[in-house]
Design a protein around this motif. Sequence first.
Motif, PDB file in Angstrom:
ATOM      1  N   LYS A  93       0.680  -1.198   0.094  1.00  0.00           N
ATOM      2  CA  LYS A  93      -0.246  -0.351  -0.127  1.00  0.00           C
ATOM      3  C   LYS A  93       1.100   1.410  -0.359  1.00  0.00           C
ATOM      4  O   LYS A  93       0.253   2.047  -0.549  1.00  0.00           O
ATOM      5  CB  LYS A  93      -1.087   0.014   0.898  1.00  0.00           C
ATOM      6  N   GLU A  94       2.469   1.259   0.552  1.00  0.00           N
ATOM      7  CA  GLU A  94       2.719   2.779   0.700  1.00  0.00           C
ATOM      8  C   GLU A  94       3.153   2.484  -0.340  1.00  0.00           C
ATOM      9  O   GLU A  94       3.321   3.629  -1.143  1.00  0.00           O
ATOM     10  CB  GLU A  94       3.272   1.978   2.058  1.00  0.00           C
ATOM     11  N   ASN A 104       1.014   3.742  -2.885  1.00  0.00           N
ATOM     12  CA  ASN A 104       0.801   5.348  -2.705  1.00  0.00           C
ATOM     13  C   ASN A 104       1.139   6.350  -2.655  1.00  0.00           C
ATOM     14  O   ASN A 104       1.149   7.375  -3.120  1.00  0.00           O
ATOM     15  CB  ASN A 104       0.423   5.672  -1.072  1.00  0.00           C
ATOM     16  N   LEU A 105       3.295   5.635  -2.814  1.00  0.00           N
ATOM     17  CA  LEU A 105       4.500   6.534  -3.336  1.00  0.00           C
ATOM     18  C   LEU A 105       4.454   7.069  -4.799  1.00  0.00           C
ATOM     19  O   LEU A 105       4.146   7.837  -5.156  1.00  0.00           O
ATOM     20  CB  LEU A 105       5.526   5.747  -3.005  1.00  0.00           C
ATOM     21  N   LYS A 163       1.467   6.622  -6.777  1.00  0.00           N
ATOM     22  CA  LYS A 163       0.413   7.721  -7.095  1.00  0.00           C
ATOM     23  C   LYS A 163       0.490   9.382  -6.624  1.00  0.00           C
ATOM     24  O   LYS A 163       0.273   9.734  -7.335  1.00  0.00           O
ATOM     25  CB  LYS A 163      -1.098   7.248  -6.222  1.00  0.00           C
ATOM     26  N   ASP A 164       1.619   9.459  -6.073  1.00  0.00           N
ATOM     27  CA  ASP A 164       1.623  11.161  -5.385  1.00  0.00           C
ATOM     28  C   ASP A 164       3.353  11.235  -5.747  1.00  0.00           C
ATOM     29  O   ASP A 164       4.284  11.428  -5.177  1.00  0.00           O
ATOM     30  CB  ASP A 164       1.538  10.611  -3.407  1.00  0.00           C
ATOM     31  N   ARG A 190       4.785  14.354  -3.429  1.00  0.00           N
ATOM     32  CA  ARG A 190       5.097  13.089  -2.509  1.00  0.00           C
ATOM     33  C   ARG A 190       6.695  12.896  -2.765  1.00  0.00           C
ATOM     34  O   ARG A 190       7.513  13.150  -1.587  1.00  0.00           O
ATOM     35  CB  ARG A 190       4.735  12.481  -1.208  1.00  0.00           C
TER      36      ARG A 190
END
Length: 87
Positions: A42-43, A46-47, A49-50, A53
């Motif tokens: 998941k992390e 998330n990275l 997609k962002d 960040r």
Amino acid sequence: PALLVPLAIARGHQLENVKYLSEQGACVLFEEEKTMTEAFPKEILNLKKDSSRRKALSEKLASFYSDGTVENIAQEVIRLAEGGVSR
């Protein structure tokens, strides 16, 4: 960007280094025992997609290095391997 997983067997020095970088916003710390949970992929997603960040992490991590850092480390390792004394 860096998602760093310090090894549990490293006697804590990796964890301390990664904690510092993480606190400075230069990486994402992920403890080794959590890599086998669903939180790890998941992390990563998330990275992925962002982009803002990832950019912020990359820029902050890059700020820790100056020109010649890699070369300086390599020269020191070679010097020590050849029997030199640490500075």
